[in-house]
Structures are given as C-alpha cells and as structure tokens.
Design an enzyme around this catalytic site. Structure first.
Site, short mmCIF file in Angstrom:
data_model
loop_
_atom_site.label_atom_id
_atom_site.label_comp_id
_atom_site.label_asym_id
_atom_site.label_seq_id
_atom_site.Cartn_x
_atom_site.Cartn_y
_atom_site.Cartn_z
CE LYS A 127 -29.54 -8.29 12.89
NZ LYS A 127 -31.01 -8.10 12.92
CG ASP A 146 -30.36 -4.67 17.42
OD1 ASP A 146 -30.01 -3.60 17.96
OD2 ASP A 146 -30.70 -5.67 18.08
#
Length: 256
Positions: A127, A146
């Site tokens: 991420k 996320d």
C-alpha cells in the site's frame, strides 16, 4: 443472482469514476510532504493513525532530519521522541532510521521509483509503495488499497466475498479500471469514504435535491450493497427506488 461479467463491472466502474472525477477531480493527498522521501516517511507514519495526526509531527521531524542521510545518522530514540504522539511510535522510529539508512546506502540517497524496490525498505508494504508511486512519481504501478478502498470496493460489488485481502481487492480493481485512472482511485475513494461511505452509519442524502449526482449514484450503490445478500436491486425497486443502477444513472442525469 447471476455472476456479473467483467464487462459489466467495467461499465459500472466507468460511471463511478466519471462522477468521482466530477466531484473530487484527481484528488489530493492528505499528507503534507515536499519530496518522495518525506512522503514515504509520512505514509509509514500513517499506519494505524490519522493523516491529521501525522501532519502535526512531520514538520518538526523533517526540520530535524531533512534528508535520508540526516535521518540515517539519528538514533531511533531521537526519532521516537518527535513522533511519540503517534501509535506504535517506537517500531515506526526504528523502521524510519533503517529506511533512511537503506535509501542512503543502497539507493544513492534517493527513494527508488519502483514499486518492488520500495517494498524492500523497512516499514514499506504494498500500500505504501503504491501511494508513493502514484503521488510522488505519478507513475502508477498499482492501486493503494487502504481501509476506505477495501470497504468501498466491496460495497460497490466490484470485489466479491472471496476478495478478503487488500492484494485480492487490488488485483480486481486493476482489471476493472484502466491504468490512467489508477492515479486517482485512492485519493477519490478516501475522500468519499470519509465524507459519505463510512464504515458505520453511511450518510444518506439521496432524497435531497441539492446533492450532486456523484453523491447520489455512489450512495445509492453503497447503501444498496451495505448488507450483503439482504439489500438487492430488486428489493430497492420494491421500496420505490430505481430498478437497476443504470435506471438510477438515467434518473439523475439531468442534474440536481
């Protein structure tokens, strides 16, 4: 219900992105930064923490350690003292010093512009690497998934129940959205998730005429799918709503 085809998902995704862009534009990072190094540090700090909290500590952190070389010579205790208001500050401090040391020693003092090399840095996962590639380098090599992106992808039924990890959700989104839109997805969905499609009690404004079409469309889909298997298009139609999401698009195409 029949399984939705990839073509149908892409059609829905295109309509969603059209209205996301209409409302949010390309989106804007919530973290304050000036360089790829500062962004990488800020994203590492944002784990299990709000961006607003991170923005309160980074000015002092970057004033004390403005470059990877400067942070590489710091002790983890020095960094921890500055970021102690954040969650997991001790482990984050250790990771940041190690990250700065690796950037200095292995990458000539420059954060690597490659999603795989970024993930070699301490504290940097998929991420974070995607965030840095999209925001700092404008070279999307994936989509940062996320909690907001993960939640919205499922509520919009772009991702199914088997997509139970961020990587699986990302793999689906990469098939649904064209590469040129990968830059925008995370920023737009984070803003939408915070404003409307919240984890608890999504804000429901569908009946108000002044709400923009993007909010109507996305809220329609978020609410429709928030209870998986219990709130379908057919049930929404019984409640007096549009029969399908396409009907909904038509009904709102004239604007507020």
């Amino acid at each position: 219900m029949a399984r939705e085809s990839l073509a149908s998902k892409r059609e829905r995704a295109a309509a969603i992105e059209e209205r996301m862009f209409e409302h949010y534009g390309p989106g804007k990072a919530s973290l304050d930064y000036r360089t790829p190094f500062e962004l990488t540090v800020a994203v590492v700090l944002s784990a299990q923490c709000t961006d607003a909290a991170v923005n309160k500590v980074t000015p002092r952190l970057f004033a004390a350690f403005p470059t990877p070389a400067a942070m590489a010579t710091a002790s983890s205790d020095e960094v921890a003292e500055i970021i102690h208001s954040l969650g997991f500050f001790r482990s984050k401090a250790k990771n940041l010093v190690a990250l700065a040391q690796m950037v200095t020693a292995d990458f000539g003092g420059e954060v690597p512009a490659d999603v795989d090399l970024l993930q070699k840095l301490p504290g940097v996962g998929r991420k974070t690497a995607n965030c840095v590639m999209c925001e700092a380098f404008k070279d999307p090599q994936g989509i940062a998934v996320d909690t907001h992106v993960f939640r919205i992808a499922h509520r919009l039924k772009l991702a199914g129940p088997s997509a139970d990890t961020p990587q699986k959700v990302e793999d689906i989104l990469l098939k649904v959205y064209p590469r040129e839109q990968w830059l925008f997805i995370n920023h737009q969905w984070v803003h939408f998730g915070r404003e409307f499609c919240r984890a608890r009690s999504p804000r429901l404004f569908q009946g108000q005429r002044h709400i923009l079409r993007v909010q109507r469309l996305l809220l329609f889909q978020c609410v429709m799918f928030v209870h998986e298997g219990n709130y379908t298009e057919r049930e929404e139609h019984k409640r007096g709503g549009p029969k399908t999401w396409r009907d909904f698009l038509i009904s709102t195409s004239a604007g507020p």
